[in-house]
Design an enzyme around this catalytic site. Structure first.
Site, PDB file in Angstrom:
ATOM      1  N   SER A  67       2.750   5.573   3.077  1.00 14.78           N
ATOM      2  CA  SER A  67       2.342   5.312   4.512  1.00 14.78           C
ATOM      3  C   SER A  67       1.821   3.975   4.571  1.00 14.78           C
ATOM      4  O   SER A  67       1.338   3.260   5.835  1.00 14.78           O
ATOM      5  CB  SER A  67       1.553   6.424   5.102  1.00 14.78           C
ATOM      6  OG  SER A  67       2.342   7.441   5.623  1.00 14.78           O
ATOM      7  N   LYS A  70       3.421   1.494   6.829  1.00 12.44           N
ATOM      8  CA  LYS A  70       3.213   1.328   8.273  1.00 12.44           C
ATOM      9  C   LYS A  70       2.497  -0.091   8.719  1.00 12.44           C
ATOM     10  O   LYS A  70       2.325  -0.355   9.972  1.00 12.44           O
ATOM     11  CB  LYS A  70       2.326   2.701   8.965  1.00 12.44           C
ATOM     12  CG  LYS A  70       3.238   4.000   8.805  1.00 12.44           C
ATOM     13  CD  LYS A  70       2.309   5.208   9.332  1.00 12.44           C
ATOM     14  CE  LYS A  70       3.298   6.186   9.417  1.00 12.44           C
ATOM     15  NZ  LYS A  70       3.607   7.027   8.119  1.00 12.44           N
ATOM     16  N   SER A 131      -1.466   8.169  11.286  1.00 10.36           N
ATOM     17  CA  SER A 131      -0.257   8.026  10.431  1.00 10.36           C
ATOM     18  C   SER A 131       0.918   8.967  10.775  1.00 10.36           C
ATOM     19  O   SER A 131       1.939   9.374   9.925  1.00 10.36           O
ATOM     20  CB  SER A 131      -0.603   8.510   8.707  1.00 10.36           C
ATOM     21  OG  SER A 131       0.195   7.764   8.032  1.00 10.36           O
ATOM     22  N   LYS A 256      -5.132   1.408   5.778  1.00  9.53           N
ATOM     23  CA  LYS A 256      -4.005   2.457   5.910  1.00  9.53           C
ATOM     24  C   LYS A 256      -4.099   3.092   4.500  1.00  9.53           C
ATOM     25  O   LYS A 256      -3.787   2.536   3.413  1.00  9.53           O
ATOM     26  CB  LYS A 256      -2.671   1.578   6.078  1.00  9.53           C
ATOM     27  CG  LYS A 256      -1.628   2.630   6.417  1.00  9.53           C
ATOM     28  CD  LYS A 256      -2.001   3.229   7.588  1.00  9.53           C
ATOM     29  CE  LYS A 256      -0.988   4.475   7.889  1.00  9.53           C
ATOM     30  NZ  LYS A 256      -1.646   5.669   7.304  1.00  9.53           N
TER      31      LYS A 256
END
Length: 444
Positions: A67, A70, A131, A256
Site C-alpha cells: 500500500s 497509494k 488505506s 504510508k
C-alpha cells in the site's frame, strides 16, 4: 615420550581446515560505520529538505511495496485537484468493481453502497488514513475513467519523477489475485507492485515537496467515515508512530504503511524536529526471529530516525563568496584590467554527521581559462564541487551533486580603441621577442 596417535595427528590438520572453511563461507559483516542492525530487506533515510541520503541498505533492489503504492495515487489526485480537473466536492458513483471490493473488510476497506455517491474528499481521507482499497480504486476511476487507464498515468508520473525499477499493476498495492478477476487489463493475475527503496523515498520526497498538504491528512490518527449516518465506520490510522498511538515517535506525521504476504511489512515514515524533516523507508521488516510484524517495521523506522536526528545536522560546508587561494582571479583580455576576481556565489550546506564536516572539501572546476571584456559582475565562469576525502557518501536522492556556481565578483570594462591598439602592439613585440629569444637560445 608420549605417543601421538594417527587420529590426533589427523585432527591437528582437519580442525584448522574446518575453521578456515567456516570463515570463508561466513557472510561479511556490514561496516560498523553504517551498521544500524536493521532486520529488513531494504532501507533508506533521507533529508526531506535537500534530498541528501543519510543511510541506505540494499536500496536499489526492486521489492514489493504493497500500500505504499497509494502515495502515487495521492500524488496524482493532488495534481488533479491543483489543476482543477477534479474537485474535493465532486461526487463518485459506485461501480460493480468498487462495490465488490469494498465489501471485503479483510482488505482494509470502508464499505460502499451500490446506490451511493461519495465525495472525493471522503474517499481521499479513507485512502490516506485507513488505506481503504476500494476508495483508492474509486479515485483512480474518477481521474482516468478506469484503473487500466490510471496505470498509464502512474507510469508517466514515475518517469517524470525519475523513479527506477518500478512496476505498477494496480492503484492500491494489493496483489492482483485479490481483485476478483477485475485487475487492470494487461497485468498478470498474481502480479504485485514493486519498487526499490530508493525510488519509494524519491516518490515520498517529491510528494512532500509538491503537495505538503498531504501531511494534513496522513497525520490524522482517527476519523469516522460517514459520521452521523448508518454507514458510519471508525477509521484508525495504520501508522502507529503517530502521536498517542502504540509506537509513538516524536515528530512523526506521515506517511504510508504497506503490508501484503508478498511485500511483507513496509513503511514510509516522515518526522520533523525543529527545522529538520527526515524520510525513512523500510521494506520487509522482521523481528530477531525473522517474523514480520507491525512492531518490526516501526522499530526499524525508529532506529533510522534516531540515527538521523541524533548524528546528523545541517552544516555549512562552504560559505558564500568563498575564494580559492591559488585561483582568486581570471585573466581578462581586451579589458581595462588584466584580471577579474572570482568567488563562489552561494553557500553550500547539507546534512552531515556532526564529526565528519572536515571530510568534505571544495574542488574548483572552471569552464574557461580567461574571459573577454566587457565582463559583468556575476558572470558564471565555472562551479565548485564538494568532494568527500574518505568513507562513503550516498549523494542525493535526485542524483544531484554538491555544487555551486563560481562567478566574477566585479565588473571589468572593455578597454578603449587606443588602449587595445597599444595592447596589440605590446603583445606583438612581446611574442616577437619571445620567438627570437627562443630561437637564439636554441642555437646554444
Amino acid at each position: 615420550m608420549k605417543k601421538v596417535s594417527k587420529k590426533s595427528i589427523i585432527s591437528l590438520f582437519i580442525i584448522p581446515m574446518m575453521l578456515l572453511s567456516m570463515l570463508a563461507i561466513a557472510p561479511a559483516t556490514t561496516n560498523a560505520e553504517t551498521d544500524l542492525g536493521l532486520t529488513v530487506d531494504a532501507a533508506i533515510l533521507i533529508d526531506a529538505d535537500s534530498g541528501k541520503i543519510l543511510y541506505e541498505q540494499n536500496a536499489g533492489t526492486p521489492l514489493g511495496i504493497a500500500s505504499m503504492t497509494k502515495m502515487m495515487t495521492e500524488y496524482l489526485l493532488l495534481d488533479a485537484i491543483k489543476a482543477g480537473t477534479i474537485t474535493w466536492e465532486q461526487q463518485y458513483r459506485v461501480t460493480e468493481y468498487t462495490y465488490k471490493m469494498s465489501q471485503d473488510r479483510a482488505l482494509s476497506n470502508v464499505p460502499l453502497r451500490t446506490d451511493g455517491t461519495y465525495s472525493i474528499r471522503e474517499l481521499y481521507e479513507a485512502m490516506a488514513i485507513y488505506s481503504a482499497n476500494a476508495a483508492t480504486v474509486a479515485i483512480a476511476e474518477t481521474i482516468a475513467g478506469t484503473e487500466t487507464e490510471f496505470l498509464k498515468l502512474m507510469n508517466k508520473k514515475a518517469e517524470e519523477l525519475g523513479l527506477e525499477g518500478f512496476k505498477f499493476v494496480n492503484s492500491t498495492g494489493l496483489n492482483n489475485a485479490n481483485l476478483f478477476g477485475m485487475h487492470p487489463t494487461g497485468t498478470g493475475e498474481k502480479d504485485e507492485n514493486v519498487m526499490p527503496a530508493r525510488s519509494v523515498a524519491k516518490l515520498a520526497y517529491h510528494l512532500l515537496k509538491d503537495h505538503p498538504e498531504v501531511l494534513d491528512t496522513s497525520s490524522i490518527t482517527k476519523k469516522t467515515f460517514r459520521e452521523g449516518t448508518e454507514d458510519a465506520i471508525n477509521m484508525s490510522n495504520w501508522n502507529f508512530m503517530l502521536p498517542g498511538l502504540v509506537f509513538e515517535y516524536e515528530g512523526v506525521d506521515g506517511l504510508k504503511t504497506g503490508t501484503t504476504d508478498f511485500a511483507g511489512h513496509n513503511f514510509t515514515g516522515t518526522a520533523k524536529r525543529n527545522d529538520t524533516r527526515l524520510i525513512a523507508v523500510v521494506m520487509k521488516a522482521v523481528d530477531s526471529k525473522g517474523v514480520g510484524s507491525y512492531k518490526a517495521r516501526f522499530d526499524a523506522t525508529a532506529k533510522l530516525f534516531d540515527y538521523g536526528f541524533g548524528q546528523f545536522s545541517k552544516q555549512e560546508i562552504m560559505p558564500a563568496n568563498y575564494t580559492f587561494d591559488d585561483t582568486k582571479t581570471l585573466p581578462v583580455i581586451k579589458g581595462k584590467e588584466n584580471n577579474v576576481k572570482i568567488a563562489v556565489k552561494d553557500p553550500i550546506s547539507f546534512m552531515v554527521k556532526t564529526n565528519e564536516k572536515d571530510l568534505y572539501a571544495p574542488k574548483l572546476a572552471l569552464d574557461v581559462e580567461k574571459v573577454e571584456a566587457e565582463v559583468e559582475e556575476g558572470t558564471v565562469v565555472g562551479k565548485v564541487v564538494i568532494e568527500r576525502s574518505e568513507g562513503t557518501d550516498y549523494g542525493f536522492i535526485d542524483g544531484s551533486e554538491f555544487t555551486a556556481d563560481v562567478v566574477t565578483t566585479e565588473k571589468v570594462e572593455r578597454a578603449s580603441g587606443i588602449s587595445l591598439f597599444f595592447q596589440g602592439i605590446g603583445s606583438f613585440f612581446g611574442n616577437l621577442w619571445n620567438g627570437i629569444f627562443g630561437f637564439v637560445g636554441g642555437m646554444f
